[in-house]
Design a protein around this motif. Structure first.
Motif, mmCIF file in Angstrom:
data_model
loop_
_atom_site.group_PDB
_atom_site.id
_atom_site.type_symbol
_atom_site.label_atom_id
_atom_site.label_comp_id
_atom_site.label_asym_id
_atom_site.label_seq_id
_atom_site.Cartn_x
_atom_site.Cartn_y
_atom_site.Cartn_z
ATOM 1 N N GLU A 283 0.866 -1.170 0.000
ATOM 2 C CA GLU A 283 0.000 0.000 0.000
ATOM 3 C C GLU A 283 0.908 1.225 0.000
ATOM 4 O O GLU A 283 1.821 1.313 0.828
ATOM 5 N N ILE A 285 1.312 5.369 0.119
ATOM 6 C CA ILE A 285 0.616 6.590 0.547
ATOM 7 C C ILE A 285 1.604 7.745 0.544
ATOM 8 O O ILE A 285 2.579 7.751 1.309
ATOM 9 N N LYS A 316 -6.049 18.650 -2.261
ATOM 10 C CA LYS A 316 -6.895 17.530 -2.670
ATOM 11 C C LYS A 316 -8.081 17.428 -1.721
ATOM 12 O O LYS A 316 -7.906 17.244 -0.514
ATOM 13 N N ARG A 336 4.995 7.370 -7.553
ATOM 14 C CA ARG A 336 4.226 6.141 -7.764
ATOM 15 C C ARG A 336 4.900 5.220 -8.771
ATOM 16 O O ARG A 336 5.052 4.019 -8.529
ATOM 17 N N TYR A 354 -3.139 -0.026 -3.598
ATOM 18 C CA TYR A 354 -3.517 1.333 -3.983
ATOM 19 C C TYR A 354 -2.326 2.273 -3.813
ATOM 20 O O TYR A 354 -1.373 1.973 -3.097
ATOM 21 N N THR A 356 -2.222 6.422 -2.955
ATOM 22 C CA THR A 356 -3.070 7.566 -2.655
ATOM 23 C C THR A 356 -2.244 8.741 -2.164
ATOM 24 O O THR A 356 -1.124 8.548 -1.700
#
Length: 356
Positions: A283, A285, A316, A336, A354, A356
């Motif tokens: 994950e 972040i 955001k 990313r 994910y 994010t």
């Protein structure tokens, strides 16, 4: 039974030792539960100053001559209480619900969102009514059958750091092992997993470790386990048959970040046993903050090197009409893509849940 002295016990700073608070509060109702009695006996054996409080939500007489000193003492204070609110919050994207077994953390991560979500209550709370909490979880599971319901146990705390005191994670793991449609997840920056290794988990609990580059751990994660300790614990967890995962968070843009995050993924691949690479998840972040968080962090960690320049960020909007400052798209995409490529280079079978 209770004392009101200011905490003056020697601080336990060795990273291999588990957390021992310097001051403990009990709600009277907590002593009606076996876990509350167990923790009370442990506190007495340790010789830790002990006080009573009417509510775990309202500790108003913490010692300290300044806000900063009270904050530092709060992070070394344990409050033992009964969780009365058994309505679980949502926990997207990690899980369907957050399961509340503790609130607050002994770590001093400069960037942590608990800086603002806990506000004036940075002390650490543990809840002793585990049977009631697990009954509530069972109800949420039954509502969603035949879908799988996932519960995140680390939304408001790092429960692994508290496990030597509470034993609550082991209870939760063995409870979830019997739930056909229930799954447990938690993430940690601590390595105190030995008491979980022989727990009956039935593959229903995924343990994730929060990792980062050496630069981030060194400058922004005081009072947590070292990277090497976390990876050693991850290897133990994998050999015990738990589903495994890593959270790289927060991903921070700094001079040399490519080298730092490349080294991180390479070290993971070098240190982990084969068992840890099966069904492995990541994950990702990126670092984010709010204006409120920026002000709080500046007060609590006045010498921090954490970059929080609003002019260098993108705003955001969040789900609840509140937003955060994240990296501009160009930087976020670079982070990313680079980290994802390194992950698949070393762990071709892994999944990235994910970014994010």
């Amino acid at each position: 039974m209770a004392t009101t002295e200011t905490p003056n016990r020697p601080r336990r700073s060795k990273l291999h030792e588990s957390f021992v608070p310097e001051l403990v509060y009990f709600e009277p109702g907590a002593l009606d539960y076996p876990k509350g009695q167990q923790i009370y006996r442990w506190v007495e054996e340790q010789g830790i100053p002990l006080r009573m409080t009417t509510s775990h939500n309202r500790i108003t007489n913490l010692p300290g001559d300044s806000e900063l000193e009270q904050y530092k003492i709060a992070k070394r204070t344990l409050v033992v209480g009964v969780r009365k609110t058994l309505k679980f919050d949502q926990s997207k994207p990690s899980a369907e619900y957050a399961i509340p077994i503790a609130t607050g953390c002994m770590g001093h991560c400069h960037y942590c969102y608990l800086q603002t979500t806990l506000g004036a209550k940075p002390y650490i709370r543990v809840y002793v009514n585990m049977d009631e909490i697990m009954d509530a979880a069972r109800g949420y599971i039954e509502e969603r059958v035949p879908e799988i319901t996932r519960f995140e146990a680390a939304c408001t705390s790092d429960p692994v750091g508290l496990e030597p005191i509470t034993g609550s994670l082991r209870e939760l793991i063995e409870f979830m092992a019997d739930q056909e449609h229930g799954r447990l997840r938690f993430v940690t920056k601590f390595h105190h997993v030995d008491s979980l290794l022989d727990a009956r988990h039935n593959g229903h609990t995924r343990i994730r470790f929060s990792v980062n580059s050496q630069y981030v751990i060194k400058h922004f994660e005081p009072a947590t386990s070292r990277f090497e300790q976390r990876i050693e614990a991850a290897a133990k967890v994998a050999r015990a048959g738990y589903p495994m995962g890593f959270i790289i968070a927060p991903i921070i843009w700094y001079e040399g970040w490519e080298e730092g995050y490349g080294e991180l993924i390479a070290k993971l691949a070098e240190a982990l046993p084969v068992e840890a690479t099966q069904g492995l998840t990541f994950e990702l972040i990126q670092h984010r903050f709010t204006k409120t968080a920026k002000n709080v962090i500046a007060r609590r960690y006045p010498k921090t090197k954490l970059e929080m320049d609003i002019e260098k960020r993108k705003y955001k909007w969040g789900r609840w009409g509140q937003g955060k400052y994240v990296y501009p798209d160009e930087k976020a995409d670079a982070l990313r893509m680079f980290i994802s490529e390194r992950i698949f280079e070393h762990f071709p079978q892994a999944e990235i849940d994910y970014f994010t």
